[in-house]
Write a protein that holds these residues in place. Structure first.
Motif, PDB file in Angstrom:
ATOM      1  N   ASP A  31      12.541  -1.623  29.870  1.00 27.09           N
ATOM      2  CA  ASP A  31      12.140  -0.631  28.865  1.00 27.09           C
ATOM      3  C   ASP A  31      13.368  -0.013  28.178  1.00 27.09           C
ATOM      4  O   ASP A  31      13.385   0.167  26.958  1.00 27.09           O
ATOM      5  N   GLY A  34      14.916  -2.446  25.897  1.00 27.12           N
ATOM      6  CA  GLY A  34      14.056  -2.560  24.719  1.00 27.12           C
ATOM      7  C   GLY A  34      14.282  -1.427  23.723  1.00 27.12           C
ATOM      8  O   GLY A  34      14.287  -1.642  22.504  1.00 27.12           O
ATOM      9  N   ILE A  35      14.481  -0.213  24.248  1.00 25.59           N
ATOM     10  CA  ILE A  35      14.778   0.927  23.366  1.00 25.59           C
ATOM     11  C   ILE A  35      16.090   0.688  22.627  1.00 25.59           C
ATOM     12  O   ILE A  35      16.210   0.937  21.428  1.00 25.59           O
ATOM     13  N   CYS A  36      17.093   0.191  23.349  1.00 22.61           N
ATOM     14  CA  CYS A  36      18.386  -0.102  22.718  1.00 22.61           C
ATOM     15  C   CYS A  36      18.232  -1.138  21.606  1.00 22.61           C
ATOM     16  O   CYS A  36      18.805  -0.989  20.514  1.00 22.61           O
ATOM     17  N   ILE A  37      17.450  -2.174  21.865  1.00 19.63           N
ATOM     18  CA  ILE A  37      17.237  -3.213  20.846  1.00 19.63           C
ATOM     19  C   ILE A  37      16.538  -2.620  19.623  1.00 19.63           C
ATOM     20  O   ILE A  37      16.892  -2.924  18.476  1.00 19.63           O
ATOM     21  N   ASP A  38      15.546  -1.752  19.856  1.00 19.50           N
ATOM     22  CA  ASP A  38      14.851  -1.113  18.736  1.00 19.50           C
ATOM     23  C   ASP A  38      15.803  -0.263  17.898  1.00 19.50           C
ATOM     24  O   ASP A  38      15.733  -0.264  16.661  1.00 19.50           O
ATOM     25  N   VAL A  39      16.696   0.479  18.570  1.00 19.24           N
ATOM     26  CA  VAL A  39      17.681   1.295  17.847  1.00 19.24           C
ATOM     27  C   VAL A  39      18.601   0.399  17.025  1.00 19.24           C
ATOM     28  O   VAL A  39      18.913   0.688  15.864  1.00 19.24           O
ATOM     29  N   ARG A  41      17.980  -2.600  15.855  1.00 14.94           N
ATOM     30  CA  ARG A  41      17.217  -3.159  14.728  1.00 14.94           C
ATOM     31  C   ARG A  41      17.063  -2.135  13.604  1.00 14.94           C
ATOM     32  O   ARG A  41      17.262  -2.456  12.420  1.00 14.94           O
ATOM     33  N   ALA A  42      16.688  -0.911  13.968  1.00 14.19           N
ATOM     34  CA  ALA A  42      16.464   0.124  12.956  1.00 14.19           C
ATOM     35  C   ALA A  42      17.752   0.432  12.202  1.00 14.19           C
ATOM     36  O   ALA A  42      17.757   0.570  10.969  1.00 14.19           O
ATOM     37  N   THR A  54      17.823 -11.962  18.501  1.00 17.90           N
ATOM     38  CA  THR A  54      18.056 -11.139  19.688  1.00 17.90           C
ATOM     39  C   THR A  54      17.943 -12.042  20.905  1.00 17.90           C
ATOM     40  O   THR A  54      17.177 -13.013  20.909  1.00 17.90           O
TER      41      THR A  54
END
Length: 273
Positions: A31, A34-39, A41-42, A54
């Motif tokens: 999790d 996953g948060i790091c990947i979302d950051v 990407r954004a 990724t």
């Protein structure tokens, strides 16, 4: 032929993700990654970039300008540092980021004056495909760190001589043998047929690990689910998962499980000069 264009390429990954999985367990660590990947990407999207791919805890993205890449990198660092869900034992999860602007390695020269004042040279390295050394730079994304800038580093003749020595890493597995050296600087290991060293097994990922030479050091980079075990000739044991380690001397490598010298699944390695 198509017209050649110049782009900035950015790589970002989570530092020490193996320890996250060991400390927190698979679910919580996944999790957080996953948060790091979302950051990541954004930040890429908001700074005119495009995520190319990724893999695990890594992101590769391209940007039209060097400034866009560093603006995205700084945004990633700020948001991950301040994210309330990315703390372990009061310590914030960290990421590391590398950038290049191509086709020539001239990214620093393409930066705006604001960013150039935050850049310092930290090392010199030899890259695959280039006969001359390349300067490596650090970007100080936190403005208070700019005061700690240091002079550029000059490579000494002794360092040149050391770097020029030819070293080889020999890997053997069931009749297969591959060499890692300055000519062939990296190889892949896994159960998929396209790997340089194909190793079959239920615990082995399709692309399980990479081995590469970097400044005359042989590095094992695990990209698997179950990790990689290394047993040196001196009896020293090591385990790496979604992280990297240096391998020296000679010994055994086990993919997904500890190596057994009597097993047909073991990979034997030898560092040679």
């Amino acid at each position: 032929m198509g017209k050649e264009i110049e782009v900035a390429i950015l790589f970002a990954d989570v530092v020490g993700s193996t320890k996250l999985y060991e400390l927190l367990g698979d679910l919580r660590a996944r999790d957080m990654v996953g948060i790091c990947i979302d950051v990541m990407r954004a930040a890429t999207d908001q700074n005119h970039g495009t995520v190319i791919k990724t893999m695990g805890d890594e992101v590769m993205a391209t940007f039209p300008t060097a400034d866009d890449a560093l603006n995205a990198a700084a945004q990633m660092q700020r948001q991950i540092t301040s994210h309330p869900q990315l703390k372990v034992d009061e310590q914030t999860v960290a990421i590391r980021i590398g950038c290049n602007f191509g086709p020539e390695l001239r990214m620093v020269e393409r930066l705006s004056p604001d960013w150039r004042t935050s850049v310092r040279q930290i090392d010199i390295a030899t890259l695959k495909g280039r006969s001359s050394e390349v300067a490596l730079f650090e970007v100080l994304w936190q403005t208070e760190d700019v005061t700690s800038m240091v002079p550029e580093i000059a490579i000494t003749s002794r360092e040149r001589e050391k770097a020029s020595k030819s070293q080889r890493l020999r890997l053997r597995y069931q009749g297969q043998e591959v060499l890692v050296n300055e000519t062939r600087a990296n190889i892949t290991i896994g159960r998929a047929e396209e790997n340089d060293l194909v190793v079959k097994g239920n615990l082995i990922s399709r692309l399980h690990a990479r081995v590469e030479i970097n400044r005359n050091k042989f590095m094992l980079i695990d990209q698997s689910t179950n990790g990689t075990f290394v047993l040196g000739k001196d009896g020293e044991e090591a385990f790496v998962r979604r992280d990297s380690m240096q391998i020296r001397g000679e010994g055994l490598i086990g993919l997904g499980k500890a190596p057994d010298s009597n097993s047909s699944q073991v990979i034997r390695y030898t560092c040679e000069e």
